[in-house]
Scaffold this active site. Structure first.
Site, short mmCIF file in Angstrom:
data_model
loop_
_atom_site.label_atom_id
_atom_site.label_comp_id
_atom_site.label_asym_id
_atom_site.label_seq_id
_atom_site.Cartn_x
_atom_site.Cartn_y
_atom_site.Cartn_z
N HIS A 119 -59.38 -43.81 20.78
CA HIS A 119 -59.83 -44.54 21.98
C HIS A 119 -58.73 -44.50 23.04
O HIS A 119 -57.86 -45.37 23.06
CB HIS A 119 -60.16 -45.99 21.62
CG HIS A 119 -61.25 -46.12 20.59
ND1 HIS A 119 -61.02 -45.88 19.25
CD2 HIS A 119 -62.56 -46.47 20.70
CE1 HIS A 119 -62.14 -46.08 18.58
NE2 HIS A 119 -63.08 -46.45 19.44
N HIS B 103 -79.93 -74.15 2.18
CA HIS B 103 -78.59 -74.64 1.85
C HIS B 103 -78.20 -74.33 0.41
O HIS B 103 -77.10 -74.72 -0.01
CB HIS B 103 -78.51 -76.15 2.08
CG HIS B 103 -78.40 -76.54 3.52
ND1 HIS B 103 -79.28 -76.12 4.48
CD2 HIS B 103 -77.46 -77.29 4.17
CE1 HIS B 103 -78.93 -76.61 5.66
NE2 HIS B 103 -77.82 -77.32 5.50
#
Length: 651
Positions: free
Chosen positions: A11, A460
């Site tokens: 990059h 949960h």
């Protein structure tokens, strides 16, 4: 440009766009010593937009870090070299944290700045500021788009982390192109609302403007600072700058030649003119800074020898000299007490026993303190105005909390722990992975560990989470069955300095298990014989956590019917797997092929222990909303069902 081209990947855009900013920071403001990357009071520098790694490697090379000679840059992204595609933390090296997943580095930096503020409050004395450094962050649009940036930066403002200074590469480009179609946030107003100082619209290619912004940032001791630098991605590449094409691909020989001409750079690839090298070299300046600090620390030591010794110990990552004796005594007391309780409560018992010997222990909970039971008797919450304490109100920020704790650990001097419900470990997943990848200590308290939490229902009930955590390389996972196993698990987490540890704990009460001294000692080996069914048992029942009591009850029924059943408690599969062959054979004899594993979660990981003739009593589906005892019975976690399954295996 040359390194990315040589690797044919990488990059170049961010390094070229931020080079002007980096020159000002690293030459004029960053306080560091290339001769000693571990100097305790150095500034911390984090490249949160880690895809721009060649910028960091270039800076380390130019300023004189021995681990980053030019040969490392020539072999960018190649096997066996430190110049990996994204910066990777290496203990003792100058890369402060592994970055790449965007927003993680920024959140780690919040933890580093928090550690600095806490240590300064604990150790500094009038005339002796031995902890006085800054945390600098480079970041891009992607870091700010990631949700974790909100979690961490919101808390940073609340805690008034005035020595956290971020330089934002505001170039309006990400991989898909110009960000206007998907990122139109008013970043300045966003960070002002967090309580940050924002310095907006700074020309990132004007060194004087950048320097003025940095000076302004350093002058504000109460607020973290976001400096928004307007930059051009791929700056200097005349045909590609300002476009997404520079983000993640080599520029090509033709464009590099054009950029050299545009920038007036005549040197050959990887050759730096001697006068420029001399100007950048920070070794002499850094050594002088550290020498001055050492002199100040010597004066501090003369007036406060105990504090100085404690600071040195903590920054070296050593446990107190009397730790082992203290831990032995604490565990013996917990063993003798033999109390029945939920392991989340047992965790608090262990914390109360261990914390007085560990001033470096600091933690908190993601708005579940009363449920996770992470606040022990010696906990003192910190705030923006007072950082003397050791407890953090993290708020509902599981991901940010975990990444911040990584930063606390990376900084040094702090042993972090955090708490939430096990099901919400998913929110933290990438930060957990980064802790494991970096091999940093991070103690993770996960409560409400199965269908045993009951009425809150399947949203949960974490049926798959323990197995998922066990799959992560270098993550140690403990699911203890009672107070003693919980204390041993906590001790393991405290003494393990080369990776994170997950402590998986129940909401519901569990019975204390009776053990001999030898059995108690073997808990630390991850798996051990809790009830022996003779030298060569007919069947082995393997269980963890809340299911150990169930295995014991089933073994008693089987025994009354003439079946010799051994019960193996295996609170930590990874620790058990690390034992020698002889010990593992003594616990799970190869000759006994009739085996049943019992755990209130998915069955996948247990087949390697029970083998082709064995069975697993588990839960390969989501739970239901109902009281815990009804759910356990419904899903087969009952004495009758385990006995029935054992008989089927024997038949």
């Amino acid at each position: 440009m040359d390194a990315v081209q040589a690797a044919n990947s990488g990059h170049p855009g961010a390094p070229m766009g931020m080079a002007d900013i980096a020159e000002v920071l690293w030459n004029d403001h960053l306080r560091h010593n290339p001769g000693n990357p571990e100097w305790a009071d150095r500034d911390r520098f984090v490249l949160s937009n880690g895809h721009g790694s060649m910028l960091l490697y270039s800076l380390l090379n130019l300023t004189g870090y021995a681990d980053f000679p030019i040969d490392q840059l020539k072999n960018f992204r190649q096997f066996g070299y430190r110049t990996a595609g994204h910066p990777e933390f290496e203990r003792g090296g100058p890369v402060e944290t592994t970055t790449g997943p965007l927003g993680q580095g920024l959140s780690n930096a919040v933890g580093m700045a928090m550690a600095e503020k806490m240590l300064a409050a604990q150790f500094n004395r009038p005339g002796h500021d031995i902890v006085d450094h800054k945390t600098w962050v480079f970041l891009g649009d992607g870091c700010l788009m990631e949700g974790i940036s909100h979690e961490a930066c919101s808390l940073a403002g609340t805690l008034k982390l005035g020595k956290l200074i971020c330089l934002y590469d505001d170039n309006n480009i990400s991989i898909d192109g110009e960000v206007d179609a998907w990122f139109t946030d008013d970043t300045a107003k966003r960070f002002e609302s967090y309580g940050w100082q924002v310095i907006d619209n700074v020309d990132g290619h004007d060194s004087a403007a950048v320097a003025a912004a940095i000076e302004q940032a350093m002058a504000d001791a109460e607020r973290p600072t976001m400096i928004c630098c307007k930059t051009i991605i791929g700056f200097g590449a005349p045909n590609k700058q300002g476009t997404a094409s520079t983000h993640g691909a080599p520029l090509g020989d033709e464009e590099i030649a054009a950029a050299r001409k545009e920038l007036g750079w005549a040197a050959a690839p990887f050759e730096i003119p001697a006068d420029i090298l001399e100007t950048w070299d920070a070794r002499e300046r850094g050594a002088a800074d550290e020498t001055a600090w050492n002199s100040a620390f010597a004066a501090y030591n003369a007036e406060h020898p105990e504090l100085a010794a404690e600071f040195a110990r903590r920054m070296a990552g050593n446990l107190p000299d009397d730790w082992s004796a203290h831990a032995d005594k604490a565990i013996a007391g917990i063993h003798a007490a033999g109390q029945d309780m939920a392991t989340r409560k047992a965790s608090l018992v262990a914390l109360n026993a261990f914390a007085p010997a560990l001033p470096e222990l600091a933690g908190g909970s993601a708005d579940l303190t009363g449920s996770n039971l992470t606040k022990h008797g010696g906990s003192t919450p910190i705030s923006g105005d007072d950082a003397h304490g050791n407890y953090v109100w993290f708020g509902v920020r599981e991901f940010g909390m975990t990444a911040i704790c990584n930063g606390l650990s990376l900084h040094g001097g702090v042993m972090p722990y955090s708490g939430t419900f096990l099901t919400f470990s998913d929110y933290s997943r990438n930060a957990l992975r980064m802790a494991a990848l970096m091999k940093v200590q991070n103690i993770l308290v996960y409560t409400h560990d199965s269908i045993g939490l009951g009425e809150d229902g399947p949203t949960h009930q974490p049926v798959e989470h323990v197995a998922s955590l066990r799959l992560m390389p270098n993550m140690s996972v403990w699911r203890p069955c009672d107070t003693l196993e919980t204390a041993v698990a906590w001790r393991h987490a405290i003494e393990r300095r080369d990776g994170p540890t997950s402590l998986v704990l129940t909401r519901q009460g569990l019975p204390h298990q009776q053990r001999t001294t030898g059995q108690a000692a073997n808990i630390a080996r991850g798996g051990y014989v809790l009830r022996d069914g003779g030298p060569v048992p007919d069947i082995v029942l393997i269980a963890t956590g809340s299911e150990v009591a169930l295995a014991i009850a089933a073994a008693e029924v089987l025994g009354a019917e003439g079946v010799q059943a051994r019960v193996v408690s295996m609170p930590s599969t990874d620790v058990f797997d690390a034992q020698d062959d002889g010990y593992r054979e003594s616990v799970l004899p190869a000759s006994v092929t009739s085996r049943v594993a019992i755990e209130a979660g998915v069955t996948e990981g247990w087949w390697r222990y029970v083998g082709p003739r064995g069975r697993v009593v588990g839960l390969d589906r989501f739970g239901e909303s109902a009281p815990a005892d009804i759910l356990f019975e419904h899903f087969g976690f009952s004495t009758d069902n385990v006995v029935s399954v054992a008989k089927d295996v024997l038949d």
